[in-house]
Design an enzyme around this catalytic site. Sequence first.
Site, mmCIF file in Angstrom:
data_model
loop_
_atom_site.group_PDB
_atom_site.id
_atom_site.type_symbol
_atom_site.label_atom_id
_atom_site.label_comp_id
_atom_site.label_asym_id
_atom_site.label_seq_id
_atom_site.Cartn_x
_atom_site.Cartn_y
_atom_site.Cartn_z
ATOM 1 N N PRO A 269 0.787 -1.252 -0.037
ATOM 2 C CA PRO A 269 -0.005 -0.145 0.040
ATOM 3 C C PRO A 269 0.849 1.319 0.026
ATOM 4 C CG PRO A 269 -0.904 -1.518 1.203
ATOM 5 C CD PRO A 269 0.200 -2.027 1.056
ATOM 6 N N GLY B 42 4.703 1.921 -3.732
ATOM 7 C CA GLY B 42 4.746 2.319 -5.076
ATOM 8 C C GLY B 42 5.757 2.035 -5.847
ATOM 9 N N GLU C 196 11.414 -8.271 -15.825
ATOM 10 C CA GLU C 196 11.877 -8.085 -17.326
ATOM 11 C C GLU C 196 10.979 -8.565 -18.295
ATOM 12 O OE1 GLU C 196 15.942 -8.752 -18.071
ATOM 13 O OE2 GLU C 196 16.518 -7.444 -16.334
ATOM 14 N N ILE D 281 -11.048 10.758 -33.806
ATOM 15 C CA ILE D 281 -11.344 10.505 -34.938
ATOM 16 C C ILE D 281 -12.965 10.138 -34.839
ATOM 17 C CG2 ILE D 281 -11.390 8.808 -36.995
ATOM 18 C CD1 ILE D 281 -8.385 8.714 -36.614
ATOM 19 N N GLY E 44 -17.784 12.462 -31.205
ATOM 20 C CA GLY E 44 -18.790 12.357 -30.117
ATOM 21 C C GLY E 44 -19.026 10.936 -29.799
ATOM 22 N N GLU F 243 3.972 -2.596 -14.389
ATOM 23 C CA GLU F 243 5.522 -3.102 -14.445
ATOM 24 C C GLU F 243 6.505 -2.050 -14.413
ATOM 25 O OE1 GLU F 243 5.493 -5.979 -13.920
ATOM 26 O OE2 GLU F 243 3.880 -6.920 -14.878
#
Length: 404
Positions: free
Chosen positions: A132, A135, A259, A356, A359, A382
């Site tokens: 938590p 980070g 990785e 593109i 709306g 990741e």
Amino acid sequence: MARLARTAGLTDVQQEILSTVRDFVDKEIIPVATELEHRDEYPQAIVDGLRELGLFGLMIPEEYGGLGESLLTYALCVEEIARGWMSVSGIINTHFIVAYMLKQHGTQEQKDHFLPRMAAGDIRGAFSMSEPGLGSDVSAITSKAVRDGDEYVLNGQKMWLTNGGTSSLVAVLVRSDEGHSASETAAAPHKSMTTFLVEKEPGFGEVRPGLTIPGKIEKMGYKGVDTTELIMDGLRIPADRVLGGVTGRGFYQMMDGVEVGRVNVAARGCGVAQRAFELGIQYAQQRHTFGKPIAQHQAIQFKLAEMATKVEAAHAMMVNAARKKDSGERNDLEAGMAKYLASEYCKEVVEDSFRIHGGYGFSKEYEIERLYREAPMLLIGEGTAEIQKMIIGRRLLEEYRFQG
């Protein structure tokens, strides 16, 4: 074969695998993805289909019942699956990170015990590193394992666990100061971390004594797949479930797995961007303004050209990173570059396709609305863009060290 993102030099087997996956995506994932995503429903039928195709054993060696394919093959399959629905690619990603870590770092007993059942899809893998308050600072892990005879007792709270509920095997990174003094741990905290292989029942609540999966975390996008917390309170794990059998190696094992995960995230970015391009160029030929399809307006053609170029560039870097890892060489630079570029370009291509659509892109009836909410996850998963830049910068300084 799609016109964009072709990959040169593939074997007949690789091409056959990709063709099979592409057909599955077109027939079984794309038609139902948006509906399932809006309901935040786990795609059980899709997962069962992937299991029947053998994809849960794609990179697991043949001696353990897998297909023994390369990271490149896996990444290209992920690209196709993410093109259909990114959440599905997340379901297999954590599974493969754990299988890869077992293959590379596990004891022979651990490989024999887990890999055949992982290849068959009977065991689903997940891995847990974040917490938590963590980070990107992995060295700040506070979850801890303490030796007690032939067992370890684990306590702590983990966060952002993909497949936390549906998995039955979790690779969990915790702190284990065994064999290290307080000064050594403070000077090099990564040397006091250990990966434990935690078996559990799928589901939520207390899934084994001392281990609780509280429930799904509600998210803006990346729905369907379960993202959870993991709470350990006196969780007892046998000593033979330390990955590799030796404590203090967990950080390096996890980074090796990450990785592979970064190549996976790059592949997901490529797949989502490719789908966004497909939707954009299709809509541009259907939508008319000022008496002609908007695809005939120069402004839209410029946008399509930029989108297609970004799809190609991201795909090329992703393929390069995968091939570097397959060759046995260090690929943290290439994986960082591929993850950074593919996730950033994915966001930009999705947004251009959204523009593109005008709306209608804001309507849940159109697929691009889902992609617009999914793309931001790739900027974080990741390792953030900032973390990738740190990795890239440090590696460049190693390669181009000034001799003065």
